[in-house]
Scaffold this motif. Structure first.
Motif, PDB file in Angstrom:
ATOM      1  N   PHE A 103       0.840  -1.205   0.000  1.00 44.62           N
ATOM      2  CA  PHE A 103       0.000   0.000   0.000  1.00 44.62           C
ATOM      3  C   PHE A 103       0.874   1.254   0.000  1.00 44.62           C
ATOM      4  CE2 PHE A 103      -2.379   3.430   1.861  1.00 44.62           C
ATOM      5  CZ  PHE A 103      -3.703   3.242   1.500  1.00 44.62           C
ATOM      6  N   VAL A 104       1.849   1.314   0.898  1.00 38.43           N
ATOM      7  CA  VAL A 104       2.708   2.497   1.002  1.00 38.43           C
ATOM      8  C   VAL A 104       3.583   2.643  -0.236  1.00 38.43           C
ATOM      9  CG1 VAL A 104       4.658   3.475   2.303  1.00 38.43           C
ATOM     10  CG2 VAL A 104       2.633   2.633   3.506  1.00 38.43           C
ATOM     11  N   GLY A 192      -9.341  -9.094  -1.740  1.00 39.13           N
ATOM     12  CA  GLY A 192      -8.186  -9.283  -2.601  1.00 39.13           C
ATOM     13  C   GLY A 192      -7.969  -8.217  -3.647  1.00 39.13           C
ATOM     14  N   ARG A 193      -8.879  -7.267  -3.777  1.00 39.47           N
ATOM     15  CA  ARG A 193      -8.722  -6.238  -4.816  1.00 39.47           C
ATOM     16  C   ARG A 193      -7.465  -5.411  -4.572  1.00 39.47           C
ATOM     17  NH1 ARG A 193     -10.495  -6.134  -9.632  1.00 39.47           N
ATOM     18  NH2 ARG A 193     -12.638  -6.608  -8.957  1.00 39.47           N
ATOM     19  N   VAL A 194      -7.191  -5.069  -3.314  1.00 41.48           N
ATOM     20  CA  VAL A 194      -5.992  -4.319  -2.947  1.00 41.48           C
ATOM     21  C   VAL A 194      -5.123  -5.230  -2.085  1.00 41.48           C
ATOM     22  CG1 VAL A 194      -5.083  -2.312  -1.719  1.00 41.48           C
ATOM     23  CG2 VAL A 194      -7.207  -2.111  -3.045  1.00 41.48           C
ATOM     24  N   PRO A 195      -3.935  -5.614  -2.541  1.00 43.95           N
ATOM     25  CA  PRO A 195      -3.104  -6.550  -1.772  1.00 43.95           C
ATOM     26  C   PRO A 195      -2.588  -5.932  -0.479  1.00 43.95           C
ATOM     27  CG  PRO A 195      -1.919  -5.751  -3.703  1.00 43.95           C
ATOM     28  CD  PRO A 195      -3.321  -5.252  -3.836  1.00 43.95           C
ATOM     29  N   VAL A 196      -2.345  -6.772   0.525  1.00 44.75           N
ATOM     30  CA  VAL A 196      -1.954  -6.294   1.858  1.00 44.75           C
ATOM     31  C   VAL A 196      -0.529  -6.708   2.222  1.00 44.75           C
ATOM     32  CG1 VAL A 196      -4.315  -6.219   2.708  1.00 44.75           C
ATOM     33  CG2 VAL A 196      -2.988  -8.327   2.973  1.00 44.75           C
ATOM     34  N   GLY A 197       0.269  -7.177   1.245  1.00 48.72           N
ATOM     35  CA  GLY A 197       1.621  -7.639   1.516  1.00 48.72           C
ATOM     36  C   GLY A 197       2.595  -6.503   1.758  1.00 48.72           C
ATOM     37  N   TRP A 204      -7.278 -11.168   8.527  1.00 48.05           N
ATOM     38  CA  TRP A 204      -8.572 -11.646   9.028  1.00 48.05           C
ATOM     39  C   TRP A 204      -9.246 -12.569   8.002  1.00 48.05           C
ATOM     40  CZ3 TRP A 204     -11.981  -8.276  12.678  1.00 48.05           C
ATOM     41  CH2 TRP A 204     -11.208  -7.877  13.784  1.00 48.05           C
ATOM     42  N   GLU A 205      -8.522 -13.575   7.557  1.00 44.71           N
ATOM     43  CA  GLU A 205      -9.050 -14.562   6.593  1.00 44.71           C
ATOM     44  C   GLU A 205      -9.557 -13.895   5.319  1.00 44.71           C
ATOM     45  OE1 GLU A 205      -8.190 -17.220   7.688  1.00 44.71           O
ATOM     46  OE2 GLU A 205      -8.737 -17.594   9.759  1.00 44.71           O
ATOM     47  N   GLY A 206      -8.969 -12.757   4.963  1.00 43.18           N
ATOM     48  CA  GLY A 206      -9.394 -12.031   3.762  1.00 43.18           C
ATOM     49  C   GLY A 206     -10.593 -11.138   3.971  1.00 43.18           C
ATOM     50  N   ALA A 207     -11.092 -11.026   5.218  1.00 48.74           N
ATOM     51  CA  ALA A 207     -12.266 -10.185   5.472  1.00 48.74           C
ATOM     52  C   ALA A 207     -11.921  -8.702   5.440  1.00 48.74           C
ATOM     53  CB  ALA A 207     -12.893 -10.538   6.826  1.00 48.74           C
ATOM     54  N   SER A 208     -10.647  -8.364   5.609  1.00 49.14           N
ATOM     55  CA  SER A 208     -10.233  -6.965   5.667  1.00 49.14           C
ATOM     56  C   SER A 208      -9.729  -6.491   4.315  1.00 49.14           C
ATOM     57  CB  SER A 208      -9.131  -6.784   6.722  1.00 49.14           C
ATOM     58  OG  SER A 208      -8.740  -5.446   6.807  1.00 49.14           O
ATOM     59  N   SER A 209     -10.087  -5.266   3.964  1.00 47.29           N
ATOM     60  CA  SER A 209      -9.650  -4.647   2.712  1.00 47.29           C
ATOM     61  C   SER A 209      -9.046  -3.277   3.004  1.00 47.29           C
ATOM     62  CB  SER A 209     -10.825  -4.464   1.743  1.00 47.29           C
ATOM     63  OG  SER A 209     -11.325  -5.697   1.298  1.00 47.29           O
ATOM     64  N   ASP A 210      -8.018  -2.917   2.245  1.00 45.95           N
ATOM     65  CA  ASP A 210      -7.390  -1.601   2.364  1.00 45.95           C
ATOM     66  C   ASP A 210      -7.867  -0.677   1.244  1.00 45.95           C
ATOM     67  OD1 ASP A 210      -4.450  -1.315   4.121  1.00 45.95           O
ATOM     68  OD2 ASP A 210      -5.558  -3.198   4.107  1.00 45.95           O
ATOM     69  N   HIS A 211      -8.022   0.593   1.581  1.00 43.87           N
ATOM     70  CA  HIS A 211      -8.287   1.628   0.581  1.00 43.87           C
ATOM     71  C   HIS A 211      -8.079   2.986   1.242  1.00 43.87           C
ATOM     72  CE1 HIS A 211      -9.365   3.231  -3.175  1.00 43.87           C
ATOM     73  NE2 HIS A 211     -10.615   3.556  -2.919  1.00 43.87           N
ATOM     74  N   VAL A 212      -8.897   3.962   0.921  1.00 40.31           N
ATOM     75  CA  VAL A 212      -8.761   5.324   1.449  1.00 40.31           C
ATOM     76  C   VAL A 212     -10.128   5.873   1.844  1.00 40.31           C
ATOM     77  CG1 VAL A 212      -6.653   5.968   0.209  1.00 40.31           C
ATOM     78  CG2 VAL A 212      -8.877   6.236  -0.918  1.00 40.31           C
ATOM     79  N   LEU A 213     -10.105   6.904   2.671  1.00 39.00           N
ATOM     80  CA  LEU A 213     -11.269   7.737   2.947  1.00 39.00           C
ATOM     81  C   LEU A 213     -11.063   9.060   2.217  1.00 39.00           C
ATOM     82  CD1 LEU A 213     -11.687   6.906   6.703  1.00 39.00           C
ATOM     83  CD2 LEU A 213     -13.575   6.871   5.058  1.00 39.00           C
TER      84      LEU A 213
END
Length: 486
Positions: A103-104, A192-197, A204-213
């Motif tokens: 993300f960063v 999975g749309r935005v990877p978290v690596g 959280w078993e894929g329940a969490s997603s990253d993006h922006v506000l």
């Protein structure tokens, strides 16, 4: 450029001003840092300033679609190499991580100037942003109230005018709830749309997603183009969109079949302001030519809440093993105790039920294009209102010493916790467990002037559909000028 001019632009607009030479990245950073210094003592949105990193970023020519725009990331999962990712906890507040998250890295490649990290509840576990290590974050619309959680620091920073957008993530509503409470646009991408690596395989078993506000829909769409896409070694390879998300905004959504419900999945009360917002939104949708009917998927809301809390307990139990017990808050240790009381079979069986929720919702979307609900069932709580009562804190301490989680499980405490902890926010977890995209749109306000969000859910892969509708609503019923008082 002065602050009032800065405040009138979204991130896309600021990038255009940088590109045209009307303003420099250094001027924008000065404005953002000045606003942070002015407001952070009141809002407590930022828990770590990274101005040295920002100055290093500005020491070389910037490129990318957001070149020169000030930016903040959430102090949870959005790792900055060489800096702690505290997760709002003393346990991790002084331990640097080895490298930047994907993300960063992608934000850096887009030319954003990262200069700080935003506050979050400990381990991102609450719908309010209050923690023992950094204190409570306050809502710019009413400083006696929470901005929501767990991306409350990000929401307060955007609503408070520090930055036009900020990093956020959502494992149970943590983008959408703060968006609703702070009058922002909040899109939670699908699983999975935005990877978290690279530090995490999935969260959280894929329940969490990253993006922006964000304040504008176009900023969210442009950032999704930047953040989405495959990442080496990531567990998901999600089918790419038909066209860039930023181009979706130029296309009408067409005549959509939209179902709506204002009933709490837990059977709890829903604040009249939250119901009214959805009913008004339904009428606005009809006026725009969409077909709207009252309907909801045949999903047992309490069963879904139990599955969500099983995930929650188990994940907390795993997370606290990386720190000293005394460095975690009492509530967190109690949740971990319940997680340790679960058997592996119970955890797996609960996870297997996600398939039922996803299949049921998928069948529902065969007859409906989108599903509209309140984002939350209540207006933002007052600071400290949701703290565990003192008598319960006293009762928890001997139970923790005995590690009596299994005993508590037998008393029916899970159902009580499900109802009490999720009654104010019962609408958001369905998207997380089914992996579907969802958004909160800031169309309305309460009689007291507080923002009230309306949530839309789409089928898997439906981010573009959500953005097309959001752009239509933003144009028909603009919210840009709805700013916090003062």
């Amino acid at each position: 450029m002065n602050f009032e001019q800065y405040r009138r632009h979204d991130a896309t607009g600021l990038a255009q001003r940088v590109s045209s030479g009307e303003v420099t990245p250094t001027e924008l950073l000065r404005l953002a840092a000045g606003r942070a210094e002015e407001t952070n003592s009141q809002l407590n949105a930022i828990n770590r300033l990274l101005l040295d990193r920002a100055e290093r970023t500005l020491s070389v020519p910037l490129s990318g679609p957001f070149a020169g725009v000030p930016f903040l990331v959430k102090d949870l999962a959005q790792d900055v190499g060489g800096e702690p990712t505290s997760m709002g906890s003393l346990a991790f507040a002084h331990t640097p991580v080895a490298e930047d998250s994907t993300f960063v890295r992608r934000a850096d490649n887009a030319g954003l100037v990262l200069f700080g990290k935003t506050n979050t509840p400990e381990l991102g576990l609450k719908g309010v942003t209050e923690n023992r290590t950094f204190g409570a974050t306050r809502n710019p619309w009413d400083r006696d109230r929470t901005p929501g959680g767990s991306s409350g620091g990000a929401a307060a920073a955007v609503a408070g005018g520090i930055v036009p957008m900020a990093g956020a993530n959502d494992g149970g509503g943590s983008i959408r709830i703060p968006a609703a409470y702070c009058g922002l646009f909040g899109l939670r991408p699908g699983r999975g749309r935005v990877p978290v690596g690279p530090r995490f395989h999935e969260i959280w078993e894929g329940a969490s997603s990253d993006h922006v506000l964000t304040r504008s829909v176009r900023d969210s769409a442009h950032m999704l183009d930047i953040l989405a896409g495959p990442d080496t070694g990531a567990p998901f390879h999600v089918a790419p969109p038909e066209r860039p998300y930023s181009e979706e905004l130029q296309h009408a959504p067409g005549r959509l079949r939209i179902a709506f419900s204002t009933r709490s999945p837990l059977g709890a009360a829903v604040d009249p302001a939250c119901r009214d917002a959805v009913e008004k939104t339904a009428r606005q949708l009809e006026a725009l030519g969409h077909t709207v009917e009252e309907a909801e998927p045949a999903i047992d809301g309490m069963a879904l809440a139990r599955c969500y809390l099983t995930l929650y307990f188990g994940q907390v139990a795993a997370m606290v093993t990386d720190g000293r017990p005394q460095d975690f808050e009492l509530d967190t240790r109690a949740l971990a105790m319940l997680g340790r009381a679960l058997t592996s079979g119970e955890y797996v069986r609960a996870h297997q039920q996600w398939n039922h929720f996803g299949r049921t919702l998928g069948h529902f979307f065969q007859d409906h294009d989108l599903y509209l609900t309140p984002t939350t069932a209540a207006l933002p709580a007052r600071i400290g209102e949701l703290e565990t009562p003192r008598v319960e804190q006293l009762a928890l301490r001997p139970l923790l010493r005995l590690d009596a989680g299994r005993l508590l499980m037998k008393t029916g405490v899970v159902d009580k916790l499900a109802f009490r902890s999720l009654a104010r926010t019962p609408f958001t977890q369905l998207a997380n467990l089914t992996g579907t995209p969802a958004m909160s749109v800031p169309l309305h306000r309460s009689t007291d002037g507080l923002p009230v969000g309306s949530q839309f859910m789409a089928p898997v892969g439906g981010e573009g559909r959500l953005l097309r509708l959001a752009a239509q609503l933003e144009q028909a019923h603009p919210w840009w000028d709805h700013l916090p008082p003062g």
